[in-house]
Motif scaffolding. Structure first.
Motif, PDB file in Angstrom:
ATOM      1  N   CYS A  46       7.476  -5.559   5.307  1.00  0.00           N
ATOM      2  CA  CYS A  46       6.055  -5.537   5.506  1.00  0.00           C
ATOM      3  C   CYS A  46       5.372  -5.041   4.248  1.00  0.00           C
ATOM      4  O   CYS A  46       5.426  -3.957   3.696  1.00  0.00           O
ATOM      5  CB  CYS A  46       6.038  -4.168   6.746  1.00  0.00           C
ATOM      6  N   ARG A  47       4.399  -5.829   4.291  1.00  0.00           N
ATOM      7  CA  ARG A  47       3.421  -5.444   3.115  1.00  0.00           C
ATOM      8  C   ARG A  47       1.794  -5.296   3.647  1.00  0.00           C
ATOM      9  O   ARG A  47       1.411  -6.058   4.457  1.00  0.00           O
ATOM     10  CB  ARG A  47       3.231  -6.703   1.861  1.00  0.00           C
ATOM     11  N   THR A  48       1.435  -4.077   3.294  1.00  0.00           N
ATOM     12  CA  THR A  48       0.017  -3.504   3.997  1.00  0.00           C
ATOM     13  C   THR A  48      -0.947  -3.615   2.680  1.00  0.00           C
ATOM     14  O   THR A  48      -0.750  -3.038   1.668  1.00  0.00           O
ATOM     15  CB  THR A  48      -0.077  -2.242   4.515  1.00  0.00           C
ATOM     16  N   ARG A  49      -1.963  -4.145   2.918  1.00  0.00           N
ATOM     17  CA  ARG A  49      -2.957  -4.248   1.916  1.00  0.00           C
ATOM     18  C   ARG A  49      -4.332  -4.196   2.572  1.00  0.00           C
ATOM     19  O   ARG A  49      -4.692  -4.348   3.795  1.00  0.00           O
ATOM     20  CB  ARG A  49      -3.228  -5.788   1.418  1.00  0.00           C
ATOM     21  N   GLU A  50      -5.309  -3.453   1.661  1.00  0.00           N
ATOM     22  CA  GLU A  50      -6.599  -3.501   1.816  1.00  0.00           C
ATOM     23  C   GLU A  50      -7.552  -4.236   1.221  1.00  0.00           C
ATOM     24  O   GLU A  50      -7.581  -4.199  -0.063  1.00  0.00           O
ATOM     25  CB  GLU A  50      -6.964  -1.988   1.784  1.00  0.00           C
ATOM     26  N   VAL A 109      -8.014  -4.749   6.918  1.00  0.00           N
ATOM     27  CA  VAL A 109      -6.631  -4.263   6.551  1.00  0.00           C
ATOM     28  C   VAL A 109      -5.663  -5.121   6.978  1.00  0.00           C
ATOM     29  O   VAL A 109      -5.926  -5.704   8.200  1.00  0.00           O
ATOM     30  CB  VAL A 109      -6.486  -2.963   7.365  1.00  0.00           C
ATOM     31  N   GLN A 110      -4.862  -5.513   6.165  1.00  0.00           N
ATOM     32  CA  GLN A 110      -3.750  -6.695   6.431  1.00  0.00           C
ATOM     33  C   GLN A 110      -2.555  -6.126   6.380  1.00  0.00           C
ATOM     34  O   GLN A 110      -1.930  -5.493   5.475  1.00  0.00           O
ATOM     35  CB  GLN A 110      -3.931  -7.748   5.193  1.00  0.00           C
ATOM     36  N   VAL A 134      -7.211 -11.205  13.142  1.00  0.00           N
ATOM     37  CA  VAL A 134      -6.722 -12.605  12.743  1.00  0.00           C
ATOM     38  C   VAL A 134      -5.261 -12.448  12.589  1.00  0.00           C
ATOM     39  O   VAL A 134      -4.754 -11.796  11.721  1.00  0.00           O
ATOM     40  CB  VAL A 134      -7.464 -13.174  11.496  1.00  0.00           C
ATOM     41  N   GLU A 135      -4.408 -13.150  13.657  1.00  0.00           N
ATOM     42  CA  GLU A 135      -3.103 -13.341  13.156  1.00  0.00           C
ATOM     43  C   GLU A 135      -2.784 -14.717  12.661  1.00  0.00           C
ATOM     44  O   GLU A 135      -3.010 -15.575  13.303  1.00  0.00           O
ATOM     45  CB  GLU A 135      -2.356 -13.097  14.521  1.00  0.00           C
ATOM     46  N   ARG A 136      -2.103 -14.588  11.566  1.00  0.00           N
ATOM     47  CA  ARG A 136      -1.471 -15.950  11.018  1.00  0.00           C
ATOM     48  C   ARG A 136      -0.026 -16.007  10.987  1.00  0.00           C
ATOM     49  O   ARG A 136       0.504 -15.079  10.639  1.00  0.00           O
ATOM     50  CB  ARG A 136      -2.049 -16.249   9.786  1.00  0.00           C
ATOM     51  N   VAL A 145       1.044 -12.661   9.361  1.00  0.00           N
ATOM     52  CA  VAL A 145      -0.011 -11.544   8.939  1.00  0.00           C
ATOM     53  C   VAL A 145      -1.073 -11.349  10.152  1.00  0.00           C
ATOM     54  O   VAL A 145      -1.337 -12.272  10.604  1.00  0.00           O
ATOM     55  CB  VAL A 145      -1.125 -12.515   7.623  1.00  0.00           C
ATOM     56  N   ARG A 146      -1.114  -9.956  10.016  1.00  0.00           N
ATOM     57  CA  ARG A 146      -2.313  -9.577  10.995  1.00  0.00           C
ATOM     58  C   ARG A 146      -3.328  -8.810  10.090  1.00  0.00           C
ATOM     59  O   ARG A 146      -3.167  -7.694   9.375  1.00  0.00           O
ATOM     60  CB  ARG A 146      -1.706  -8.436  11.986  1.00  0.00           C
TER      61      ARG A 146
END
Length: 256
Positions: free
Chosen positions: A138-142, A152-153, A219-221, A234-235
């Motif tokens: 899991c990668r979390t990004r802002e 927030v992704q 957005v869920e991709r 990706v959420r």
């Protein structure tokens, strides 16, 4: 018919909101101190305080200790579907968010938290087509504009995909995840996107510096490779009043 006058705090809220909408207070500008508005005859301290609280809840301002009450930037950011295709070639310098914001002359950036290896939750496992509890990264990004967090992704990858594309290592992926995948020969080919909206949780509102009544978009991709295998989920959660998702030039004829 007798019409009741709006409470003083509501009338003051609407007055200041109209001033913000008219540009009398610019994004980033601090509103007058409560004492100044009391001295100007705008109401009691309690009236002004409640008006400022309401402006914050409705997304017009942000308030924090030491920084006062500051007008929030509410200009919409156009995020086209074509942002993905622009970053599929490996070796680029910008990811989808950065390329979309740069096209509008905005200083978009991406802050990346250290990746985590997890056991796949049931919903993520289902989207990736793997067993619940299988290892994922899991990668979390802002996603930012200047210093402001706009999205927030959280992105999830099967462990073998993450390892092959170098997504299990800390730090920003220069050129974006899709470019890194393409560079590793993984061929991201198609994606499904689903968009929903709701009132934010306290944690989401805090992360995005928005009021409790400002809706957020999720957005869920799901991205797939040329074989149809899901290689990424990706959420994305973002303030609805800052984002304009654009799905342009979609084919209307059925596939043959």
């Amino acid at each position: 018919m007798i019409t009741m006058a709006a409470p003083k705090w509501r009338a003051l809220t609407d007055k200041i909101a109209a001033q913000i909408e008219a540009g009398e207070y610019a994004p980033g500008e601090e509103l007058p101190h409560i004492r100044a508005l009391v001295a100007a005859g705008e109401g009691s301290g309690a009236t002004v305080h409640r008006a400022y609280q309401t402006l914050a809840a409705e997304g017009y301002v942000t308030s924090s200790r030491g920084h006062g009450t500051v007008v929030r930037d509410r200009r919409r950011i156009r995020v086209p579907l074509s942002r993905y295709g622009a970053v599929l070639a490996p070796g680029g310098s910008m990811g989808p968010w950065e390329s979309a914001t740069a096209a509008q002359g905005l200083a978009g950036g991406m802050r990346v938290l250290p990746p985590e290896q997890l056991e796949a939750p049931a919903d993520i496992a289902a989207s990736l087509g793997i067993s619940e509890g299988a290892p994922v990264v899991c990668r979390t990004r802002e996603a930012t504009i200047g210093t402001e967090v706009v999205q927030v992704q959280s992105a999830y990858y099967p462990l073998d995909i993450a390892t092959a594309a170098g997504l299990d290592r800390p730090g920003k992926v220069v050129g974006g995840i899709l470019g890194a995948m393409a560079g590793a020969g993984l061929s991201p080919t198609e994606a499904d996107e689903r968009v929903t909206a709701w009132v934010p949780s306290p944690a989401e509102a805090a992360a995005l510096s928005i009021g409790a009544t400002v809706p957020v978009l999720r957005v869920e991709r799901v991205t797939r490779d040329q074989t149809g295998r899901a290689i990424e989920v990706v959420r994305i959660t973002g303030a609805a009043d800052r984002l304009e998702l654009v799905y342009d030039r979609l084919p209307l004829s059925p596939r043959v």
